[in-house]
Design an enzyme around this catalytic site. Structure first.
Site, short mmCIF file in Angstrom:
data_model
loop_
_atom_site.label_atom_id
_atom_site.label_comp_id
_atom_site.label_asym_id
_atom_site.label_seq_id
_atom_site.Cartn_x
_atom_site.Cartn_y
_atom_site.Cartn_z
N SER A 176 0.68 -1.49 -0.37
CA SER A 176 0.03 -0.14 -0.20
C SER A 176 0.77 1.32 -0.18
O SER A 176 2.26 0.74 0.12
CB SER A 176 -0.90 -0.13 1.77
OG SER A 176 -1.65 1.63 1.81
N TYR A 184 -2.26 -1.32 10.34
CA TYR A 184 -2.28 -1.12 9.20
C TYR A 184 -1.17 -0.42 8.79
O TYR A 184 -0.07 -1.41 7.94
CB TYR A 184 -3.14 -0.86 8.16
CG TYR A 184 -3.45 -0.41 6.73
CD1 TYR A 184 -4.71 -1.38 6.29
CD2 TYR A 184 -2.99 0.27 5.59
CE1 TYR A 184 -4.45 -1.87 4.77
CE2 TYR A 184 -3.67 0.10 4.77
CZ TYR A 184 -3.73 -0.72 3.72
OH TYR A 184 -3.84 -1.10 2.49
P1 NAD Z 1 -11.54 -6.47 -0.20
O1 NAD Z 1 -11.90 -6.46 1.15
O2 NAD Z 1 -12.72 -6.50 -1.56
O3 NAD Z 1 -10.48 -7.52 -0.52
C1 NAD Z 1 -10.10 -8.38 1.06
C2 NAD Z 1 -9.64 -9.49 0.75
O4 NAD Z 1 -8.63 -9.69 1.73
C3 NAD Z 1 -10.75 -10.10 0.37
O5 NAD Z 1 -10.27 -11.05 -0.33
C4 NAD Z 1 -11.25 -11.20 2.23
O6 NAD Z 1 -12.15 -12.48 1.79
C5 NAD Z 1 -10.18 -11.79 2.19
N1 NAD Z 1 -9.27 -12.00 3.55
C6 NAD Z 1 -9.44 -10.84 4.71
N2 NAD Z 1 -9.08 -11.56 6.02
C7 NAD Z 1 -9.16 -12.64 5.27
C8 NAD Z 1 -8.53 -13.94 6.39
N3 NAD Z 1 -8.65 -14.08 7.75
N4 NAD Z 1 -8.93 -15.19 5.79
C9 NAD Z 1 -8.25 -14.98 4.49
N5 NAD Z 1 -9.01 -14.50 3.30
C10 NAD Z 1 -8.84 -12.60 3.80
O7 NAD Z 1 -10.76 -5.22 0.22
P2 NAD Z 1 -9.20 -4.41 -1.17
O8 NAD Z 1 -9.29 -3.33 -1.47
O9 NAD Z 1 -9.20 -5.31 -2.56
O10 NAD Z 1 -7.51 -4.79 -0.45
C11 NAD Z 1 -6.83 -6.00 -1.11
C12 NAD Z 1 -5.59 -5.64 -0.92
O11 NAD Z 1 -5.07 -4.21 -0.94
C13 NAD Z 1 -5.36 -5.41 1.44
O12 NAD Z 1 -4.22 -6.58 1.10
C14 NAD Z 1 -5.24 -4.09 1.22
O13 NAD Z 1 -4.54 -4.06 2.50
C15 NAD Z 1 -4.73 -3.85 -0.31
N6 NAD Z 1 -4.77 -2.06 -0.16
C16 NAD Z 1 -6.37 -2.34 -0.84
C17 NAD Z 1 -6.11 -0.21 -0.89
C18 NAD Z 1 -7.56 0.07 -1.38
O14 NAD Z 1 -7.67 1.41 -1.63
N7 NAD Z 1 -8.66 -0.51 -0.99
C19 NAD Z 1 -5.08 0.72 -0.85
C20 NAD Z 1 -3.80 -0.12 -0.75
C21 NAD Z 1 -3.83 -1.08 0.04
#
Ligand code: NAD
Length: 260
Positions: free
Chosen positions: A142, A155
């Protein structure tokens, strides 16, 4: 180029992980999906990928807080496909609170899911990648792996840790055909940030869309969300021969957030 490669994407039942899974499947990779969610919807996603792209897709529901289940997840790649070529660590959760109010159980869960799970997947996957002399490890960190924001102690700590882990693995695998890189997205509109958009909208007394615009205005100079498709394309680039010498990096895709 990637036809027949075997990819494991943690946290791929929604959001960025699912987008990257779609991008890899679109290039002919066989994939294992992982994550939480409604079993019927997950099965529809899995079978939909097989039908749309003509690849083999499996699902494994390993809980990323459980090292034993993570070991089974990686070994599931061996059972299903005979090995692993591409590992995308994407599972993640969020909780926001000032450090003195931060619930210890949320700290532990975020460190486990957003950081330690990547250690365990890499720990089990690297020996398999070494056997075939090729591998791609892509950690979805991130902007918060590079800079901090208030109220995100766990985080930011986890994502900085993930960038560090990415570099160590790059050094240990250099020259082996394996690369290890982190992608550092800025705001991307997924379920993960929806509660923050809702909270922002409520605090300003505006609608959800205006809440999203306010969050962008504060941090992301482009004032546009990163798209899931753009993240999928960056992951594909990191899997291409052009990226053979790119390892140990943390690549921002953030509309200028970390340039400030
Ligand atoms: P999201 O909530 O759509 O996806 C998160 C995923 O992690 C889902 O598939 C969820 O089921 C899975 N997950 C959560 N807890 C779990 C567990 N205990 N065991 C197995 N799977 C688990 O959100 P996203 O935004 O797509 O996030 C994906 C990644 O991207 C994350 O690591 C997040 O930190 C990172 N990220 C997101 C953003 C943003 O702005 N959305 C920015 C930077 C980084």
């Amino acid at each position: 180029m990637l036809k027949g490669k075997r990819a494991l994407i943690t946290g791929s039942t929604s959001g960025i992980g699912l987008g990257i899974a779609r991008a890899l499947a679109g290039q002919g990779c066989n994939i294992i999906l992982n994550g939480l969610g409604d079993p019927g919807k997950i099965e529809a996603t899995r079978s939909g990928l097989e039908m749309e792209f003509g690849i083999a897709a499996r699902f494994h529901g390993a809980d990323m807080t459980r090292p034993d289940e993570i070991a089974e997840l990686v070994m599931g790649m061996v059972t299903s496909f005979g090995g692993i070529d591409i590992l995308v660590n994407c599972a993640g959760i969020q909780h926001t609170a000032p450090v003195e109010e931060f619930p210890p159980d949320r700290w532990a869960a975020i460190i486990a899911i957003n950081l330690s799970s990547s250690f365990y997947t890499i720990h089990h996957a690297v020996p398999l990648m070494r056997q075939s002399g090729w591998g791609r490890i892509i950690n979805i960190a991130s902007v918060h792996g590079l800079v901090a924001s208030a109220n995100k102690a766990a985080y930011v700590a986890a994502k900085h840790g993930l960038v560090g882990l990415t570099k160590v693995v790059a050094l240990e695998t250099a020259g082996s055909g394996i690369t290890s890189n982190a992608i550092c997205p800025g705001w991307t509109r997924t379920e993960l940030i929806e509660p923050q958009i809702v909270a922002r909208a409520q605090s300003l007394g505006v609608d959800i869309e205006e809440g999203g615009r306010s969050m962008l205005a504060e941090k992301q100079p482009s004032q546009q969300f990163v798209s899931i498709e753009q993240l999928g394309q960056l992951a594909l680039f990191l899997c291409s021969p052009s990226a053979d010498q790119i390892t140990g990096t943390a690549i921002p895709i953030d509309g200028g957030w970390t340039a400030q």
